[in-house]
Design an enzyme around this catalytic site. Sequence first.
Site, mmCIF file in Angstrom:
data_model
loop_
_atom_site.group_PDB
_atom_site.id
_atom_site.type_symbol
_atom_site.label_atom_id
_atom_site.label_comp_id
_atom_site.label_asym_id
_atom_site.label_seq_id
_atom_site.Cartn_x
_atom_site.Cartn_y
_atom_site.Cartn_z
ATOM 1 N N LYS A 212 0.841 -1.202 0.000
ATOM 2 C CA LYS A 212 0.000 0.000 0.000
ATOM 3 C C LYS A 212 0.878 1.254 0.000
ATOM 4 O O LYS A 212 0.679 2.170 -0.772
ATOM 5 C CB LYS A 212 -0.932 -0.018 1.217
ATOM 6 C CG LYS A 212 -1.833 1.180 1.284
ATOM 7 C CD LYS A 212 -2.827 1.108 2.430
ATOM 8 C CE LYS A 212 -3.619 2.413 2.479
ATOM 9 N NZ LYS A 212 -4.517 2.482 3.615
ATOM 10 N N GLU A 218 10.673 -4.701 4.448
ATOM 11 C CA GLU A 218 10.909 -6.102 4.072
ATOM 12 C C GLU A 218 10.464 -6.376 2.635
ATOM 13 O O GLU A 218 11.102 -7.136 1.909
ATOM 14 C CB GLU A 218 10.290 -7.103 5.045
ATOM 15 C CG GLU A 218 8.908 -6.824 5.540
ATOM 16 C CD GLU A 218 8.902 -6.004 6.823
ATOM 17 O OE1 GLU A 218 9.254 -4.807 6.740
ATOM 18 O OE2 GLU A 218 8.523 -6.539 7.872
ATOM 19 N N GLY A 274 -4.854 -1.618 4.892
ATOM 20 C CA GLY A 274 -4.002 -2.719 4.428
ATOM 21 C C GLY A 274 -4.626 -4.082 4.696
ATOM 22 O O GLY A 274 -4.717 -4.931 3.803
ATOM 23 N N ARG A 275 -5.098 -4.296 5.933
ATOM 24 C CA ARG A 275 -5.630 -5.627 6.274
ATOM 25 C C ARG A 275 -7.037 -5.842 5.728
ATOM 26 O O ARG A 275 -7.664 -6.861 6.004
ATOM 27 C CB ARG A 275 -5.560 -5.851 7.788
ATOM 28 C CG ARG A 275 -6.161 -4.755 8.631
ATOM 29 C CD ARG A 275 -5.796 -4.881 10.104
ATOM 30 N NE ARG A 275 -6.251 -3.734 10.887
ATOM 31 C CZ ARG A 275 -5.590 -2.590 11.018
ATOM 32 N NH1 ARG A 275 -4.428 -2.442 10.405
ATOM 33 N NH2 ARG A 275 -6.059 -1.601 11.746
ATOM 34 N N GLU A 360 -4.442 -6.473 14.985
ATOM 35 C CA GLU A 360 -3.923 -5.180 14.524
ATOM 36 C C GLU A 360 -5.043 -4.134 14.561
ATOM 37 O O GLU A 360 -4.797 -2.953 14.758
ATOM 38 C CB GLU A 360 -3.326 -5.280 13.113
ATOM 39 C CG GLU A 360 -2.377 -4.138 12.796
ATOM 40 C CD GLU A 360 -1.626 -4.301 11.480
ATOM 41 O OE1 GLU A 360 -2.268 -4.288 10.412
ATOM 42 O OE2 GLU A 360 -0.387 -4.428 11.505
ATOM 43 N N HIS A 391 -4.174 -32.962 18.294
ATOM 44 C CA HIS A 391 -3.015 -33.707 18.802
ATOM 45 C C HIS A 391 -1.943 -32.761 19.334
ATOM 46 O O HIS A 391 -0.789 -33.144 19.470
ATOM 47 C CB HIS A 391 -2.458 -34.600 17.683
ATOM 48 C CG HIS A 391 -3.485 -35.559 17.174
ATOM 49 N ND1 HIS A 391 -3.714 -36.781 17.771
ATOM 50 C CD2 HIS A 391 -4.412 -35.449 16.186
ATOM 51 C CE1 HIS A 391 -4.715 -37.395 17.140
ATOM 52 N NE2 HIS A 391 -5.155 -36.597 16.175
ATOM 53 N N LYS A 505 9.706 -0.543 14.052
ATOM 54 C CA LYS A 505 10.270 -0.237 12.721
ATOM 55 C C LYS A 505 11.352 0.832 12.861
ATOM 56 O O LYS A 505 12.437 0.710 12.285
ATOM 57 C CB LYS A 505 9.183 0.285 11.771
ATOM 58 C CG LYS A 505 8.158 -0.751 11.347
ATOM 59 C CD LYS A 505 7.207 -0.128 10.324
ATOM 60 C CE LYS A 505 5.987 -0.992 10.068
ATOM 61 N NZ LYS A 505 4.966 -0.344 9.271
HETATM 62 O O1 F6P Z 1 3.276 -2.918 9.669
HETATM 63 C C1 F6P Z 1 1.914 -2.981 9.578
HETATM 64 C C2 F6P Z 1 1.424 -2.768 8.181
HETATM 65 O O2 F6P Z 1 1.323 -1.423 7.932
HETATM 66 C C3 F6P Z 1 0.097 -3.480 7.950
HETATM 67 O O3 F6P Z 1 -0.982 -2.786 8.434
HETATM 68 C C4 F6P Z 1 0.113 -3.651 6.474
HETATM 69 O O4 F6P Z 1 -0.813 -4.599 6.054
HETATM 70 C C5 F6P Z 1 1.553 -4.069 6.259
HETATM 71 O O5 F6P Z 1 2.289 -3.325 7.216
HETATM 72 C C6 F6P Z 1 2.094 -3.822 4.879
HETATM 73 O O6 F6P Z 1 2.073 -2.470 4.546
HETATM 74 P P1 F6P Z 1 2.220 -2.023 3.043
HETATM 75 O O7 F6P Z 1 1.079 -2.578 2.286
HETATM 76 O O8 F6P Z 1 2.240 -0.533 3.070
HETATM 77 O O9 F6P Z 1 3.524 -2.588 2.530
#
Ligand code: F6P
Length: 542
Positions: A212, A218, A274-275, A360, A391, A505
């Site tokens: 987003k 990462e 995002g979620r 979150e 199990h 972060k």
């Molecule tokens: O670190 C949390 C977050 O912002 C989430 O809410 C989001 O889904 C994820 O990181 C990835 O963010 P982006 O889509 O900006 O890479």
Amino acid sequence: MTFNSLSPSPTSLPAWHELLDLKESILEQNILELFNRNPSRCKQLSIQHDELFLDYSKNLVDGQVMTSLLALANQSALSAHTEAMFAGELVNTTEQRAALHPALRGKAEDNYTLNGMPVHEQVELALSQVSAISDQIRDGKWLGTTGKAMTDIIHLGVGGSELGPRMACQALQAYAHPDIKMHFVSNADGAEILSTLKGLNPETTLIIIASKSFTTEETMLNAQSALNWLEAALGLSHVQSSTHVIGITANRENALAFGIDPSQILEFQEWVGGRYSLWSSIGLSIAICIGYTNFESMLSGAREMDIHFKTTPFERNMPVILALLGIWYSNFLNAQTVAVIPYCERLTLLPDYLQQLDMESNGKSVSLNDEPLDYSTAPILWGQTGTDGQHAFFQLLHQGSHLVPLDFIAAVNDPLSNEKHHNFLLNNLLAQTSALMIGQGDEGRAAHKIYPGNKPSNTLLMNELSPKNFGALVALVALYEHKVFVQGSIWNINSYDQWGVELGKQMTRKLLSDDSALIKAFDPSTQQLSEYIHQNTLPSSE
Ligand code: F6P
């Protein structure tokens, strides 16, 4: 009126106090007894929506508790909050954003607007891009730089930008394109991306960078490794603008600055959290995997859940009922966790997905007015598929010392299984929900053979794990999205921000900077560990 001015604190509501009063007496009740006292309990405490059936009769609630829980919903700002969310108001108050994800699966006649402007055209445009690109890739018409069709798609992203598509592609593998393999990499752990790239043919590999913000470290790190691999193998100097790379983002500027070709940037809007982005262009990988028509079915399954949530009275409203039961256990019966147990191995990622969605969104300790709360919010959500979980941790569920309300989920039909297996699987689910509730009494048994029982659970049955039901399941996601919203609304918190992830972060950036002054500002334990890693790191083989 602003969104935060709508809300009373839940603890100030009369129904909250009624529930506090009911708490002691309910703990003396036996759920099985409640069935004996009310022969219609099963029927009364079940809801059918489309092809989704919820039985919540195995909960530690009686008529009085349900009446007070529903009163809590009525006395809270839930109706006003729901209206505000669907009307595109700025319900994410700390970031001044709307949360209009239902519009992503809406139709023109649903009339979703933002600042008075219809958003459907924007949604349609994004979907038409998803449709066109996914069709080209599936039909072998999207060609790499050496003229070959794509056989492998690597979706890079993290959290909401990856988990949804990964879960959907796994859940709906019965509908997957036979010649296109989907790969998902989220973790910064280099072993993931490097081992994924190993063995793939760069000429037929497409990298989808989904973020987003298009800044998430990462994702950018994984993207860079994938691009280096492509560049070296294809002998290209600016591979990010080739047909091997697609960017999906709400931040076009960043994707352009990264060098992605403008025609290969798919966008979605800031008002999609995002979620909650599975339904947006972020779902391109799903459309590539199962085909655009199936992707659309998913959207329409979720839309039906939106309609159910918006229009059904609270007492028959699945998200509202699930949310209220959750509040009952967390805030009144002191449950610290909830577990989700899908009896379907293809839903193995569902607990992870719901964990991000729930924790979150509602793992907060300040109100919408930025004041500290004196009641608990989201419990810890965890889970694993059955029968495997049986199990592992079911021992604790049956005989441990914690109260863990459970959601059991299964598909009544599974075209990928056979009668023998599926019958076994479903009967395991039924046996577990019943054993947890009924238990096994003393009757001269040694203490370790006694099962206290009275352990509550919900059971959600889908007719089949098809795209539409998955939409209805993700309408179990849409259902859980709304459940999370209802709980956030009653708890009077902002379910749509996630400030809690920022500090870690920032501190990572400081540690990565190699600036000794910044590292010296860390606590002694972290400095020692950093030093230890430094001293024991072997020379890189690269
Ligand atoms: O670190 C949390 C977050 O912002 C989430 O809410 C989001 O889904 C994820 O990181 C990835 O963010 P982006 O889509 O900006 O890479």
